[in-house]
Write a protein that holds these residues in place. Structure first.
Motif, PDB file in Angstrom:
ATOM      1  N   UNK A  39       0.848  -1.182   0.000  1.00 23.90           N
ATOM      2  CA  UNK A  39       0.000   0.000   0.000  1.00 23.90           C
ATOM      3  C   UNK A  39       0.883   1.231   0.000  1.00 23.90           C
ATOM      4  N   UNK A  40       0.703   2.114   0.997  1.00 25.18           N
ATOM      5  CA  UNK A  40       1.535   3.318   1.096  1.00 25.18           C
ATOM      6  C   UNK A  40       2.567   3.206   2.210  1.00 25.18           C
ATOM      7  N   UNK A  41       2.832   1.990   2.673  1.00 21.90           N
ATOM      8  CA  UNK A  41       3.769   1.777   3.769  1.00 21.90           C
ATOM      9  C   UNK A  41       4.970   0.982   3.262  1.00 21.90           C
ATOM     10  N   UNK A  42       6.184   1.471   3.590  1.00 24.40           N
ATOM     11  CA  UNK A  42       7.393   0.774   3.173  1.00 24.40           C
ATOM     12  C   UNK A  42       7.736  -0.326   4.166  1.00 24.40           C
ATOM     13  N   UNK A  43       8.074  -1.507   3.641  1.00 22.08           N
ATOM     14  CA  UNK A  43       8.471  -2.650   4.464  1.00 22.08           C
ATOM     15  C   UNK A  43       9.931  -3.002   4.183  1.00 22.08           C
ATOM     16  N   UNK A  44      10.555  -3.668   5.152  1.00 18.35           N
ATOM     17  CA  UNK A  44      11.963  -4.008   5.027  1.00 18.35           C
ATOM     18  C   UNK A  44      12.110  -5.481   4.670  1.00 18.35           C
ATOM     19  N   UNK A  45      12.793  -5.753   3.545  1.00 19.03           N
ATOM     20  CA  UNK A  45      13.060  -7.123   3.132  1.00 19.03           C
ATOM     21  C   UNK A  45      14.528  -7.469   3.306  1.00 19.03           C
ATOM     22  N   UNK A  46      14.882  -8.691   2.957  1.00 24.07           N
ATOM     23  CA  UNK A  46      16.266  -9.149   2.992  1.00 24.07           C
ATOM     24  C   UNK A  46      16.719  -9.490   1.574  1.00 24.07           C
ATOM     25  N   UNK A  47      17.932  -9.042   1.208  1.00 18.83           N
ATOM     26  CA  UNK A  47      18.413  -9.197  -0.169  1.00 18.83           C
ATOM     27  C   UNK A  47      19.714  -9.972  -0.222  1.00 18.83           C
ATOM     28  N   UNK A  48      19.959 -10.600  -1.379  1.00 11.59           N
ATOM     29  CA  UNK A  48      21.202 -11.313  -1.653  1.00 11.59           C
ATOM     30  C   UNK A  48      21.651 -10.965  -3.073  1.00 11.59           C
ATOM     31  N   UNK A  49      22.979 -10.673  -3.237  1.00 16.81           N
ATOM     32  CA  UNK A  49      23.557 -10.289  -4.525  1.00 16.81           C
ATOM     33  C   UNK A  49      24.461 -11.403  -5.005  1.00 16.81           C
ATOM     34  N   UNK A  50      24.283 -11.816  -6.260  1.00 12.31           N
ATOM     35  CA  UNK A  50      25.125 -12.849  -6.868  1.00 12.31           C
ATOM     36  C   UNK A  50      25.738 -12.308  -8.159  1.00 12.31           C
ATOM     37  N   UNK A  51      27.070 -12.480  -8.313  1.00 14.79           N
ATOM     38  CA  UNK A  51      27.778 -12.048  -9.526  1.00 14.79           C
ATOM     39  C   UNK A  51      27.766 -13.188 -10.540  1.00 14.79           C
ATOM     40  N   UNK A  52      27.566 -12.837 -11.800  1.00  9.54           N
ATOM     41  CA  UNK A  52      27.558 -13.829 -12.874  1.00  9.54           C
ATOM     42  C   UNK A  52      28.898 -13.798 -13.611  1.00  9.54           C
TER      43      UNK A  52
END
Length: 433
Positions: free
Chosen positions: A177-190
């Motif tokens: 909606x109009x509320x920001x939530x915090x997620x978890x991210x992972x970065x992978x190099x190709x």
């Protein structure tokens, strides 16, 4: 002999020329300052360009003394020497050439064009400036997925967003909606110097989340407003309310009662029941679907009536407390009494209708009482006035009986005796009021 002499002269001239060139060259390389070099500044800028677009490389000189400017690629191959392009790559085009600038454009930039380009100024010693070209590769369309398509209220859900094939690595943020939530991210190099970013979002859903969009927003220098969204579908228990169809206001004995149970849920409730808490529903009550009807109420029906609705998620209910009050008492028609009161006639509005309400009856009784009081007061006043009148005009009379009248031989004698004895007779007085 003449031919030998000419050959000798030619050899001497060639040697003299070589000696002069060698002397000049040695003077240049050893810095023999017959021609001093002024201080010069060579400037260039780093460049970030999106793959497929055009990059512009600029080599700028301050205080140039007609020194030559050239541009080299990361492999140190000459792209432009002054305004001449030795490199056979038509993507490089001359934009501007002057004593103070060499500007070259590179179209349709690819990842292989990334590297350090060299601006070179032919001075003694030569000067160099560097322009680093960074190629930006935007990510592909973000892919958003959820662990389940339909979530029950109170349960936790997980949504995943993936951004693939970008350079540099993208960042991902979440909005519900109009509320920001915090997620978890992972970065992978190709293997091809690009990156894949995956972000997970977990939260507990409520029934208010049904139909609310969850948005995955990809932030990258090569793109703007790059996002994907998914609408939540939440199942929740019924919401139950009870509506009183009639009567409105206080409920009294003898009246009828109708209640309607309104239930809303997802999925829609498949069952709605009426029960009476701690007792049975009256035997003559009529239940039709979500409606409850009870006629001719009395106080024995007092209690809590409950509407229960259920669906596949769960069961909820709402209560209605019934309190029956006494029936309204009706005032009977006033009986007609025959009373002669100076021929007084009551006005028509004093006569009460048996169906009049309690307030109207109380008002009419007050009017009748007031009229009767006025009449009684008038009668008392009249009696007082008559009494005072007769008191002032009392009557006096004498009996026509005298002493010795009873002894008279005949009537004539009695009359004579009575007249003659008038002065000696007793005087009798009577008063009439």
């Amino acid at each position: 002999m003449k031919q030998v002499s000419n050959m000798a002269n030619t050899s001497n001239g060639s040697l003299a020329t070589l000696l002069i060139l060698f002397t000049v060259s040695a003077a240049i390389h050893t810095g023999a300052a017959q021609f001093p070099v002024q201080s010069q500044n060579l400037i260039s800028d780093n460049i970030s360009v999106v793959e497929g677009e055009t990059a512009t490389i600029s080599c700028r000189v301050k205080n140039n003394d007609d020194s030559v400017i050239q541009l080299l690629n990361p492999n140190r191959q000459t792209i432009y020497f002054k305004d001449v392009r030795p490199l056979k790559d038509a993507r490089f085009q001359l934009v501007n050439f002057s004593d103070n600038e060499l500007r070259v454009s590179l179209s349709n930039v690819s990842l292989s064009d990334e590297g350090r380009y060299v601006c070179q100024l032919y001075t003694d010693p030569p000067q160099e400036a560097y322009a680093d070209i960074s190629v930006l590769i935007p990510p592909g369309n973000p892919i958003i997925e959820s662990r389940e398509d339909i979530v029950r209220e109170g349960n936790e859900t997980e949504i995943t967003c993936t951004s693939m094939g970008s350079k540099p690595a993208a960042t991902i943020k979440w909005m519900k909606g109009d509320k920001e939530l915090q997620g978890k991210s992972k970065v992978e190099a190709t293997y091809d110097r690009m990156f894949t970013v995956t972000s997970w979002l977990r939260f507990t859903v409520t029934k208010e989340d049904d139909g609310v969009p969850v948005v995955c927003i990809v932030d990258h220098p090569a793109v703007k407003d790059f996002q994907a969204q998914k609408y939540l579908e939440v199942q929740y228990k019924p919401e139950v309310t009870i509506k009183v169809e009639f009567p409105q206001g206080l409920i009294r004995e003898g009246e009828n009662l109708e209640l309607t149970c309104q239930a809303k849920g997802k999925p829609q409730p498949h069952q709605v029941n009426w029960v009476r808490v701690d007792d049975d529903v009256p035997s003559h009550a009529v239940i039709t679907g979500s409606d409850l009807f009870i006629e001719n109420l009395n106080k024995s029906y007092n209690g809590t009536y409950r509407c229960v609705a259920s669906n596949s998620v769960g069961e909820t209910y709402a209560d209605y407390i019934l309190y029956v009050r006494d029936a309204l008492t009706t005032t009977p028609k006033p009986t007609t009494t025959t009373t002669t009161i100076s021929a007084t006639t009551f006005p028509p509005d004093i006569i009460q209708d048996s169906q009049a309400g309690p307030e109207a009856q109380r008002l009419d009784h007050a009017v009748i009482g007031g009229v009767v009081a006025v009449v009684v007061f008038a009668m008392l006043c009249l009696l007082i006035v008559l009494g005072r009148y007769f008191a002032r005009h009392k009557g006096t009379y004498f009996t026509h009986e005298a002493k010795g009248a009873d002894d008279a031989a005949d009537a004539d004698t009695a009359i004579i005796n009575a007249e003659g004895g008038h002065n000696n007779s007793d005087e009798k007085k009577e008063y009439y009021i």
